[in-house]
Enzyme design. Structure first.
Site, short mmCIF file in Angstrom:
data_model
loop_
_atom_site.label_atom_id
_atom_site.label_comp_id
_atom_site.label_asym_id
_atom_site.label_seq_id
_atom_site.Cartn_x
_atom_site.Cartn_y
_atom_site.Cartn_z
N SER A 109 0.81 -1.21 0.00
CA SER A 109 0.00 0.00 0.00
C SER A 109 0.85 1.27 0.00
CB SER A 109 -0.97 -0.03 1.18
OG SER A 109 -1.95 0.98 1.06
N LYS A 135 -0.83 -4.19 -3.33
CA LYS A 135 -2.14 -3.62 -3.00
C LYS A 135 -2.23 -2.24 -3.64
CE LYS A 135 -5.34 -2.43 0.69
NZ LYS A 135 -5.57 -1.04 0.30
#
Length: 512
Positions: A400, A425
């Site tokens: 992320s 992600k």
């Protein structure tokens, strides 16, 4: 810890309600949103620029949404009419939905939460087909299913069931208690066992991303990649990240029993272990540093600054800036930024950290909204605090915001990436607090690296794999006795590879 999103201003805009079809309505508010990026920091600025002047920027700050004034009306009779107005270029319409109102007070409150959640999904969810289903019909079906229930818990399960049909494990609702715990964790202080966990999107399993050094989980031998199986005897299949985190946290002095599958042998029952963990105060300082003495190929002794960033909390950028300035004062002339096993956190913190290392108006990340519009997020007149050579360490636990930062530094030719392919992600969630204190996480966009590389379920490949075979460092020739005196950081093979890459950068006279 779940990755979050850039800064969000929610600006309520009035609209005219449709009159309810029943007498004596009670007026409630629903959130209506107009989105714009802003960062009020004096020292750190970034902007979002869109190809179309009216493009929306549907992203959220670190957990706190504001409830704007819209209109929701319902009757106290056996049926009701909810009237909603949407203030969005894409959703400039009103909608009336009739449904039966529960006579159970706590279920009736959850009905309101359901409509809030449904409206936010309808307005902002990244997939405008809602996983190829009629989202308006889904609300009516869920309301009918919720009507005969007698408890709030059962009613919330219906909301979760509705959200699960979207096919996105990151779009979810959490209870007020879970939300409060989540906010505490992002502020950097909590009571728990020191585990970072995340949902593996391909399998839905809860996987350990990392352990806080010295924490109960680390002392018990739990490692990155282990799969969480049970908490206090309850299986966690299908349990979302925040619910699991809430079960792990608790009052200092209490214990929690967890069962984990070893990441090395997930297919074997023999790899399962059960441990009882004491809950303690966990201080989530996101930064740890060290100064590594380094001898260059031409024999000069220099200093390399090592910075380990474990999570993107609210203080991450400020803490890193202070750390870099302190190391510069100690004569450091090159840096290793370690993002291994960093599961993410606040995306805004990741963008702010990037600007410590970058100049000008560079693109930090690109987002793609539900209409397919590409929205670059750029710095505004950035000024890096150092231009010294930089290597970034990544691995499969870097997710992320870590991937956003690594991509920004790599694609802008500021850093060399060393290690292993990252987690992958590439979705951004906004988080909105609902009327009852619960919170809704909504995937609102995908992100691409500055060079437009897709990250979601792919990850970022490093420039250099972390293998000892490619080392050409003076430390390779050290005896065992000499190696025993070297710190664990200096003996880390990836750090050794990073130092080798820094030597290459120095020889070229460039930062990357």
């Amino acid at each position: 810890m779940e990755p979050l999103c850039p800064n969000l201003d929610l600006i309520p805009t009035p609209c005219s309600p449709i009159s309810p079809r029943f007498p004596k309505p009670t007026s409630l508010s629903l959130p209506l949103y107009r989105f714009s990026f802003s960062d009020r920091s004096v020292n750190r600025k970034w902007r979002a620029s869109a190809a179309k002047s009216e493009a929306r920027e549907p992203f959220g700050q670190e957990m706190i949404g504001s409830i704007g004034k819209g209109f929701l009306a319902f009757s106290v009779a056996a049926a009701a009419s909810y009237s909603l107005c949407f203030d969005s270029p894409a959703m400039a319409e009103s909608l009336t939905v009739a449904f039966p109102v529960s006579r159970t007070t706590e279920v009736n409150s959850v009905q309101r939460t359901l409509v809030e959640a449904w409206g936010l999904i309808r307005e902002t969810f990244v997939d405008p087909t809602f996983n190829h289903q009629d989202w308006d019909l889904k609300l009516q079906q869920t309301m009918v299913e919720m009507f005969p229930l007698r408890s709030a818990d059962a009613a919330y399960m219906k909301i979760r069931g509705m959200l699960s049909t979207l096919g996105d494990p990151f779009t979810r609702i959490i209870s007020p208690k879970e939300y409060q715990s989540f906010r505490i964790g992002n502020n950097g202080n909590l009571q728990g066992v020191g585990l970072f966990i995340n949902t593996e999107p391909r399998t839905g399993h809860l996987v350990v991303m990392s352990c806080v050094e010295g924490s109960p989980a680390a002392r018990a031998g739990i490692h990155e990649g282990d799969q969480l199986v049970e908490i206090n005897g309850e299986k966690v299949d299908g349990v979302d990240t925040e619910a699991a985190v809430q079960k792990l946290r608790g009052q200092v002095g209490t214990t929690v029993t967890v069962k984990v599958h070893s990441g090395n042998d997930l297919g074997s029952d023999a790899s399962i272990k059960e441990v009882k963990l004491p809950r303690e105060f966990i201080k989530l300082s996101p930064i740890s540093t060290a100064t590594i003495p380094h001898r260059t190929p031409d024999g000069h002794l220099t200093k390399t600054g090592y910075v380990k960033l474990s999570a993107f909390s609210q203080t991450a950028a400020a803490d890193m800036e202070n750390a870099i300035k302190e190391m510069k004062s100690q004569g450091v002339h090159s840096y290793i930024l370690d993002l291994r096993n960093n599961p993410g956190g606040l995306v805004k913190a990741g963008l702010d950290v990037a600007q410590i290392w970058l100049d000008g108006d560079e693109t930090l990340v690109n987002t793609v909204d539900r209409e397919g519009n590409l929205l670059p997020i750029n710095m505004v007149d950035g000024h890096a605090i150092t231009h010294d050579p930089l290597v970034v360490l990544v691995n499969e636990g870097s997710a992320s915001a870590s991937e956003i930062l690594a991509g920004a530094l790599h694609d802008n030719r500021r850093a060399t990436l060393v290690g292993h392919r990252t987690f992958g992600k590439g979705k951004i969630q906004s988080v909105t607090e609902l009327h009852d204190g619960s919170a809704l996480f909504v995937t609102v966009a995908k992100y691409l690296s500055p060079a437009l590389h897709d990250i979601d379920q792919v990850g970022i490949a490093p420039d250099v794999q972390c293998t000892t075979e490619m080392l050409n460092s003076p430390k390779e020739s050290m005896s065992k006795e000499q190696m025993s005196s070297v710190s664990s950081i200096e003996a880390d093979s990836c750090v050794l590879v990073a130092e080798h890459e820094l030597d290459i950068q120095e020889s070229k006279g460039t930062a990357s």
